[in-house]
Scaffold this motif. Structure first.
Motif, PDB file in Angstrom:
ATOM      1  N   ALA A 253       0.838  -1.205   0.000  1.00 20.73           N
ATOM      2  CA  ALA A 253       0.000   0.000   0.000  1.00 20.73           C
ATOM      3  C   ALA A 253       0.870   1.252   0.000  1.00 20.73           C
ATOM      4  CB  ALA A 253      -0.928  -0.025   1.212  1.00 20.73           C
ATOM      5  N   ALA A 254       1.976   1.223   0.754  1.00 23.32           N
ATOM      6  CA  ALA A 254       2.865   2.383   0.800  1.00 23.32           C
ATOM      7  C   ALA A 254       3.498   2.641  -0.567  1.00 23.32           C
ATOM      8  CB  ALA A 254       3.946   2.169   1.857  1.00 23.32           C
ATOM      9  N   GLU A 255       3.876   1.574  -1.256  1.00 19.19           N
ATOM     10  CA  GLU A 255       4.462   1.736  -2.586  1.00 19.19           C
ATOM     11  C   GLU A 255       3.443   2.315  -3.560  1.00 19.19           C
ATOM     12  OE1 GLU A 255       7.861  -1.766  -2.730  1.00 19.19           O
ATOM     13  OE2 GLU A 255       5.764  -2.287  -3.137  1.00 19.19           O
ATOM     14  N   LEU A 256       2.225   1.832  -3.506  1.00 20.45           N
ATOM     15  CA  LEU A 256       1.181   2.341  -4.407  1.00 20.45           C
ATOM     16  C   LEU A 256       0.892   3.811  -4.126  1.00 20.45           C
ATOM     17  CD1 LEU A 256      -1.214  -0.739  -4.456  1.00 20.45           C
ATOM     18  CD2 LEU A 256       0.194   0.085  -6.346  1.00 20.45           C
ATOM     19  N   ALA A 257       0.935   4.204  -2.852  1.00 22.19           N
ATOM     20  CA  ALA A 257       0.719   5.613  -2.519  1.00 22.19           C
ATOM     21  C   ALA A 257       1.850   6.476  -3.077  1.00 22.19           C
ATOM     22  CB  ALA A 257       0.619   5.774  -1.006  1.00 22.19           C
ATOM     23  N   LEU A 258       3.081   5.986  -2.980  1.00 24.85           N
ATOM     24  CA  LEU A 258       4.213   6.719  -3.556  1.00 24.85           C
ATOM     25  C   LEU A 258       4.059   6.826  -5.063  1.00 24.85           C
ATOM     26  CD1 LEU A 258       6.993   8.049  -3.413  1.00 24.85           C
ATOM     27  CD2 LEU A 258       8.008   5.755  -3.433  1.00 24.85           C
ATOM     28  N   ALA A 259       3.616   5.749  -5.703  1.00 23.27           N
ATOM     29  CA  ALA A 259       3.414   5.775  -7.153  1.00 23.27           C
ATOM     30  C   ALA A 259       2.394   6.833  -7.542  1.00 23.27           C
ATOM     31  CB  ALA A 259       2.975   4.405  -7.648  1.00 23.27           C
ATOM     32  N   GLU A 260       1.328   6.970  -6.776  1.00 24.51           N
ATOM     33  CA  GLU A 260       0.321   7.993  -7.067  1.00 24.51           C
ATOM     34  C   GLU A 260       0.953   9.381  -6.993  1.00 24.51           C
ATOM     35  OE1 GLU A 260      -2.599   7.566  -8.217  1.00 24.51           O
ATOM     36  OE2 GLU A 260      -2.736   5.395  -7.978  1.00 24.51           O
ATOM     37  N   HIS A 261       1.826   9.583  -6.037  1.00 26.97           N
ATOM     38  CA  HIS A 261       2.521  10.867  -5.915  1.00 26.97           C
ATOM     39  C   HIS A 261       3.394  11.138  -7.137  1.00 26.97           C
ATOM     40  CE1 HIS A 261       4.995  14.092  -4.237  1.00 26.97           C
ATOM     41  NE2 HIS A 261       6.071  13.361  -4.484  1.00 26.97           N
ATOM     42  N   VAL A 262       4.135  10.126  -7.584  1.00 28.11           N
ATOM     43  CA  VAL A 262       5.004  10.296  -8.753  1.00 28.11           C
ATOM     44  C   VAL A 262       4.172  10.545 -10.010  1.00 28.11           C
ATOM     45  CG1 VAL A 262       6.756   9.182 -10.204  1.00 28.11           C
ATOM     46  CG2 VAL A 262       6.839   8.920  -7.715  1.00 28.11           C
ATOM     47  N   ARG A 268       1.739  16.913 -13.869  1.00 34.82           N
ATOM     48  CA  ARG A 268       1.909  18.371 -13.806  1.00 34.82           C
ATOM     49  C   ARG A 268       3.060  18.828 -14.679  1.00 34.82           C
ATOM     50  NH1 ARG A 268       1.785  17.732  -8.366  1.00 34.82           N
ATOM     51  NH2 ARG A 268       3.887  18.609  -8.160  1.00 34.82           N
ATOM     52  N   TRP A 269       4.083  17.974 -14.810  1.00 37.22           N
ATOM     53  CA  TRP A 269       5.273  18.342 -15.576  1.00 37.22           C
ATOM     54  C   TRP A 269       5.171  17.958 -17.040  1.00 37.22           C
ATOM     55  CZ3 TRP A 269       8.718  15.617 -11.386  1.00 37.22           C
ATOM     56  CH2 TRP A 269       8.648  16.357 -10.188  1.00 37.22           C
ATOM     57  N   GLY A 270       4.049  17.384 -17.437  1.00 39.32           N
ATOM     58  CA  GLY A 270       3.828  17.060 -18.841  1.00 39.32           C
ATOM     59  C   GLY A 270       4.644  15.894 -19.352  1.00 39.32           C
ATOM     60  N   THR A 271       4.907  14.919 -18.495  1.00 38.83           N
ATOM     61  CA  THR A 271       5.664  13.740 -18.908  1.00 38.83           C
ATOM     62  C   THR A 271       5.026  12.513 -18.272  1.00 38.83           C
ATOM     63  OG1 THR A 271       7.888  12.790 -19.025  1.00 38.83           O
ATOM     64  CG2 THR A 271       7.332  13.986 -17.020  1.00 38.83           C
ATOM     65  N   SER A 272       5.708  11.367 -18.306  1.00 42.02           N
ATOM     66  CA  SER A 272       5.143  10.148 -17.731  1.00 42.02           C
ATOM     67  C   SER A 272       5.878   9.780 -16.449  1.00 42.02           C
ATOM     68  CB  SER A 272       5.234   8.982 -18.722  1.00 42.02           C
ATOM     69  OG  SER A 272       6.565   8.527 -18.830  1.00 42.02           O
TER      70      SER A 272
END
Length: 340
Positions: A253-262, A268-272
């Motif tokens: 769950a912690a990894e998935l939350a970090l992924a959502e942040h990334v 916002r930065w217009g990339t993937s």
């Protein structure tokens, strides 16, 4: 594609390297030749494989022939680079189990004995259809074999012309230092680089491994920078994502939350998110190359712009903001078995 020097070897390797752990599964053996050709066209010159990749049960998936019916990744790579061997810096690895015999390698030791290494290098050469390996890795530490014996064996293989350089993989900082200092004391060739798993979700190498490498002048090659699909957009929701790609657990769950942040940052930065995660890894000091293991040519194409993505200090700080606990994750034990 840009290229970076691999330590003091004078060899230049592409910033992105092609990983082949899943060759024969995704991509399939039939797709692999075109896959390698596309990587070469994109400027990738570093191919990373191992004698334990491709045809082991840990890589099994539904809809794919069972391990016993699959070729090894080395065989697939050997066929894919036939006729263009000199275009690549070819690396493979030794020490992981490749059979059930008492001297067939092990996660717990014995895989870096002179007996095992000298046997297995010949098998790798045959499967890869080449007369030499450019970088031959000790896949993981071997607590049952004296480091002096292992280093002397690699040194002998260099003098025989069967390998050009040797390297270390998955070594904690103190073992890396032991190997380098032992080689210097005995007047043997030193390892040319160190390969580790490192990503925004797995930053524990910053405590010991990366500082040790920089202090010793040993560059690092990174695998797992996308977290097994964690930072590959919708890839994190696939059945075979995270450790599940090689028989382990999926994402926490912690990894998935970090992924959502990334993902939010990258949008916002217009990339993937995949490009951001790779660009972050490439921005870290002491990194020579980052291995990618896309499962299709389309996924591969989506990763390539990462080499042109520059992340300034503010963006790096924003990416790392929620990742503090990951940097304090426990170290893997000597007997653990990550994919690389």
């Amino acid at each position: 594609m840009r290229y970076r020097l691999l330590g003091s070897s004078g060899v230049r390797v592409s910033e992105l390297a092609l990983g082949t752990a899943l060759f024969g599964v995704a991509p399939t053996a039939a797709e692999a030749t075109a896959f390698v050709a596309r990587a070469a066209d994109a400027g990738i010159n570093l191919i990373d494989t191992a004698n334990s990749y491709g045809n082991q049960p840990r890589f099994d998936r539904e809809g794919v022939p069972a391990a016993a019916q699959r070729e090894s990744a080395e065989e697939i790579v050997g066929r894919a680079i036939a006729g263009r061997r000199d275009e690549f810096v070819l690396s493979t690895k030794v020490s992981e189990p490749v059979g059930d015999g008492p001297n067939d390698g092990s996660y717990d030791g014995g895989g870096l004995s002179r007996l095992h290494v000298m046997r297995l290098v010949e098998r790798s050469l045959r499967r890869l259809r080449t007369d030499h390996i450019d970088i031959y890795y000790a896949h993981r530490p071997d607590p049952l074999t004296r480091i002096e014996d292992t280093l002397a064996t690699f040194d002998l293989l260099i003098r025989q012309g069967k390998i050009r350089y040797y390297a270390l993989s998955n070594y904690p900082g103190w073992r890396l230092a032991e190997a380098v200092l032992t080689a210097r004391r005995l007047g043997l060739h030193e390892p040319v680089c160190h390969q580790i798993r490192y990503s925004l979700s797995r930053r524990d190498p910053e405590r010991e491994m990366l500082p040790a490498g920089r202090h010793l002048g040993i560059d690092t090659v990174v695998f797992g920078a996308l977290g097994g699909g964690l930072f590959a957009g919708d890839g994190r929701f696939r059945r075979y994502s995270g450790g599940a790609r090689w028989g382990g657990p999926g994402h926490s769950a912690a990894e998935l939350a970090l992924a959502e942040h990334v993902v939010a940052c990258s949008e916002r930065w217009g990339t993937s998110s995949a490009q951001v995660a790779l660009a972050w890894a490439l921005s870290r000091p002491g990194i020579a190359s980052v291995i990618v293991g896309p499962e299709s040519v389309a996924e591969f194409e989506e990763l390539l712009p990462a080499v042109d993505l520059q992340l300034g200090p503010d963006r790096i700080a924003e990416l790392e903001a929620p990742a503090g606990p990951a940097a304090d994750a426990p170290r893997p034990t000597a007997g653990s078995a990550p994919a690389r």
